[in-house]
Design a protein around this motif. Structure first.
Motif, PDB file in Angstrom:
ATOM      1  N   ASP A 160      52.255  86.528  44.448  1.00  0.00           N
ATOM      2  CA  ASP A 160      53.270  86.788  43.427  1.00  0.00           C
ATOM      3  C   ASP A 160      52.703  86.811  42.008  1.00  0.00           C
ATOM      4  O   ASP A 160      53.401  87.188  41.068  1.00  0.00           O
ATOM      5  N   SER A 161      51.459  86.424  41.834  1.00  0.00           N
ATOM      6  CA  SER A 161      50.847  86.412  40.500  1.00  0.00           C
ATOM      7  C   SER A 161      50.871  87.791  39.862  1.00  0.00           C
ATOM      8  O   SER A 161      51.110  87.932  38.663  1.00  0.00           O
ATOM      9  N   ARG A 162      50.626  88.829  40.653  1.00  0.00           N
ATOM     10  CA  ARG A 162      50.603  90.204  40.123  1.00  0.00           C
ATOM     11  C   ARG A 162      51.929  90.551  39.449  1.00  0.00           C
ATOM     12  O   ARG A 162      51.954  91.107  38.362  1.00  0.00           O
ATOM     13  N   THR A 195      51.401  91.513  35.541  1.00  0.00           N
ATOM     14  CA  THR A 195      51.317  92.947  35.241  1.00  0.00           C
ATOM     15  C   THR A 195      52.108  93.332  33.993  1.00  0.00           C
ATOM     16  O   THR A 195      51.610  94.103  33.177  1.00  0.00           O
ATOM     17  N   ASN A 205      45.576  92.825  34.671  1.00  0.00           N
ATOM     18  CA  ASN A 205      45.308  93.332  36.012  1.00  0.00           C
ATOM     19  C   ASN A 205      44.759  92.177  36.833  1.00  0.00           C
ATOM     20  O   ASN A 205      43.637  91.737  36.607  1.00  0.00           O
ATOM     21  N   VAL A 206      45.539  91.684  37.768  1.00  0.00           N
ATOM     22  CA  VAL A 206      45.144  90.517  38.551  1.00  0.00           C
ATOM     23  C   VAL A 206      43.844  90.755  39.296  1.00  0.00           C
ATOM     24  O   VAL A 206      42.981  89.894  39.333  1.00  0.00           O
ATOM     25  N   ALA A 207      43.662  91.921  39.853  1.00  0.00           N
ATOM     26  CA  ALA A 207      42.436  92.208  40.615  1.00  0.00           C
ATOM     27  C   ALA A 207      41.207  92.070  39.731  1.00  0.00           C
ATOM     28  O   ALA A 207      40.218  91.453  40.112  1.00  0.00           O
ATOM     29  N   CYS A 243      40.553  88.355  38.356  1.00  0.00           N
ATOM     30  CA  CYS A 243      40.052  87.405  39.343  1.00  0.00           C
ATOM     31  C   CYS A 243      38.714  87.824  39.943  1.00  0.00           C
ATOM     32  O   CYS A 243      38.171  87.118  40.777  1.00  0.00           O
TER      33      CYS A 243
END
Length: 84
Positions: free
Chosen positions: A50-52, A56, A61-63, A66
Motif C-alpha cells: 500500500d506504500s505506492r 505516488t 516512485n516507490v520502486a 527502495c
C-alpha cells in the motif's frame, strides 16, 4: 525501540488507517488517518504494497525510492565455463 523513539520525540499512531499523505514539493507534511490529521516534519511509511498508493501522489516512485544504490554483484563467475 519504541521507548527510545518516544524519548527522541517520535509520535506513534497505531490502530488507525493511513488514508493519504499530504506534502509540499515531494516532502511529507501530514498524514491523514482514520483517526484524524497528523502533522509531521518526517514520516515513516511502512505499509508494504500500500506504500505506492500513499506516496505516488507526492511524486515519489516507490520502486526507485527502495532500489539499491548499486546493483548486487553477479553470482556467476566472470569467466564462462566451457561445455564438455
Amino acid at each position: 525501540m519504541v521507548k527510545a523513539g518516544e524519548e527522541l520525540g517520535v509520535r506513534y499512531v497505531t490502530g488507525a488507517e493511513a488514508l493519504s499523505v499530504e506534502g509540499v514539493r515531494g516532502r511529507a507534511t501530514a498524514v491523514v488517518t482514520s483517526a484524524g490529521h497528523v502533522e509531521c516534519d518526517e514520516v515513516v511509511i511502512a505499509c508494504g504494497a500500500d506504500s505506492r498508493a500513499l506516496l505516488t501522489p507526492l511524486g515519489i516512485n516507490v520502486a526507485s525510492a527502495c532500489a539499491p544504490t548499486r546493483p548486487p554483484p553477479c553470482p556467476r563467475s566472470a569467466t564462462p565455463r566451457s561445455r564438455r
